[in-house]
Design a protein around this motif. Structure first.
Motif, mmCIF file in Angstrom:
data_model
loop_
_atom_site.group_PDB
_atom_site.id
_atom_site.type_symbol
_atom_site.label_atom_id
_atom_site.label_comp_id
_atom_site.label_asym_id
_atom_site.label_seq_id
_atom_site.Cartn_x
_atom_site.Cartn_y
_atom_site.Cartn_z
ATOM 1 N N LEU A 18 0.836 -1.199 0.000
ATOM 2 C CA LEU A 18 0.000 0.000 0.000
ATOM 3 C C LEU A 18 0.871 1.249 0.000
ATOM 4 N N SER A 19 1.898 1.249 0.813
ATOM 5 C CA SER A 19 2.811 2.386 0.874
ATOM 6 C C SER A 19 3.493 2.625 -0.472
ATOM 7 N N GLN A 20 3.965 1.559 -1.107
ATOM 8 C CA GLN A 20 4.644 1.678 -2.403
ATOM 9 C C GLN A 20 3.710 2.211 -3.479
ATOM 10 N N VAL A 21 2.509 1.685 -3.528
ATOM 11 C CA VAL A 21 1.553 2.103 -4.566
ATOM 12 C C VAL A 21 1.130 3.553 -4.349
ATOM 13 N N LEU A 22 0.897 3.926 -3.089
ATOM 14 C CA LEU A 22 0.525 5.317 -2.815
ATOM 15 C C LEU A 22 1.636 6.278 -3.229
ATOM 16 N N LYS A 23 2.882 5.922 -2.971
ATOM 17 C CA LYS A 23 4.009 6.764 -3.382
ATOM 18 C C LYS A 23 4.058 6.890 -4.903
ATOM 19 N N SER A 24 3.841 5.792 -5.604
ATOM 20 C CA SER A 24 3.829 5.825 -7.069
ATOM 21 C C SER A 24 2.693 6.688 -7.599
ATOM 22 N N LEU A 25 1.529 6.544 -7.009
ATOM 23 C CA LEU A 25 0.378 7.335 -7.440
ATOM 24 C C LEU A 25 0.600 8.822 -7.153
ATOM 25 N N GLU A 26 1.238 9.105 -6.024
ATOM 26 C CA GLU A 26 1.553 10.493 -5.700
ATOM 27 C C GLU A 26 2.573 11.055 -6.694
ATOM 28 N N ARG A 27 3.584 10.264 -6.990
ATOM 29 C CA ARG A 27 4.614 10.695 -7.954
ATOM 30 C C ARG A 27 4.000 10.982 -9.325
ATOM 31 N N ASP A 28 3.025 10.182 -9.710
ATOM 32 C CA ASP A 28 2.372 10.341 -11.013
ATOM 33 C C ASP A 28 1.347 11.478 -11.027
ATOM 34 N N GLY A 29 1.123 12.092 -9.884
ATOM 35 C CA GLY A 29 0.164 13.194 -9.826
ATOM 36 C C GLY A 29 -1.281 12.753 -9.737
ATOM 37 N N LEU A 30 -1.503 11.498 -9.363
ATOM 38 C CA LEU A 30 -2.856 10.955 -9.314
ATOM 39 C C LEU A 30 -3.469 11.033 -7.914
ATOM 40 N N VAL A 31 -2.591 11.076 -6.906
ATOM 41 C CA VAL A 31 -3.009 11.102 -5.506
ATOM 42 C C VAL A 31 -2.230 12.199 -4.790
ATOM 43 N N ARG A 32 -2.869 12.824 -3.828
ATOM 44 C CA ARG A 32 -2.232 13.857 -3.006
ATOM 45 C C ARG A 32 -2.124 13.329 -1.573
ATOM 46 N N ARG A 33 -0.965 13.517 -0.969
ATOM 47 C CA ARG A 33 -0.721 13.112 0.419
ATOM 48 C C ARG A 33 -0.695 14.363 1.280
ATOM 49 N N ARG A 34 -1.439 14.320 2.398
ATOM 50 C CA ARG A 34 -1.473 15.469 3.305
ATOM 51 C C ARG A 34 -1.217 14.996 4.724
ATOM 52 N N ALA A 35 -0.165 15.535 5.323
ATOM 53 C CA ALA A 35 0.159 15.224 6.719
ATOM 54 C C ALA A 35 -0.557 16.233 7.605
#
Length: 124
Positions: free
Chosen positions: A54-71
């Motif tokens: 899950l962590s790897q896929v989320l990072k890939s999706l974030e890198r591709d501009g498909l997902v945004r991560r907010r802390a």
């Protein structure tokens, strides 16, 4: 830059198709289409996915501009994921595949049983 040619081994569109063809990425995008979710909410919603995957896929999706991560500044820190406008376009494109799979599951499973039965009878 040359025109994209998905059949060329060097074409960057293949990286995008890899993402589209990844079952975890598709499931994450479809879930996030409805609302932002925290990491553990995603993990609980998608049975069978490991924390590492899950962590790897989320990072890939974030890198591709498909997902945004907010802390979010909490103790401990809360991390929330949301889909971007670009991600929404991809989710809209892949959701019909999910729908097709759900509607044709019985047909595909029946075809697999027929194929396996024929392969078994030929081997005997």
């Amino acid at each position: 830059m040359r025109a994209p040619n998905v059949y060329s081994a060097q074409c960057p569109t293949r990286q995008i198709l890899d993402r589209v063809g990844d079952k975890w990425a598709v499931l994450i995008l479809i879930l996030l289409r409805n609302e932002p979710l925290r990491f553990n909410q995603l993990r609980r919603s998608i049975e069978g996915i490991s924390q590492k995957m899950l962590s790897q896929v989320l990072k890939s999706l974030e890198r591709d501009g498909l997902v945004r991560r907010r802390a979010i500044a909490t103790v401990p820190v809360t991390v929330e994921y949301s889909i971007t406008s670009l991600g929404l376009t991809l989710a809209a494109a892949v959701d019909p595949l999910r729908d097709w799979a759900e509607h044709h599951l019985k047909d595909v499973m029946a075809a697999q049983r027929r194929y396996d039965a024929q392969a078994t009878s030929k081997a005997a």
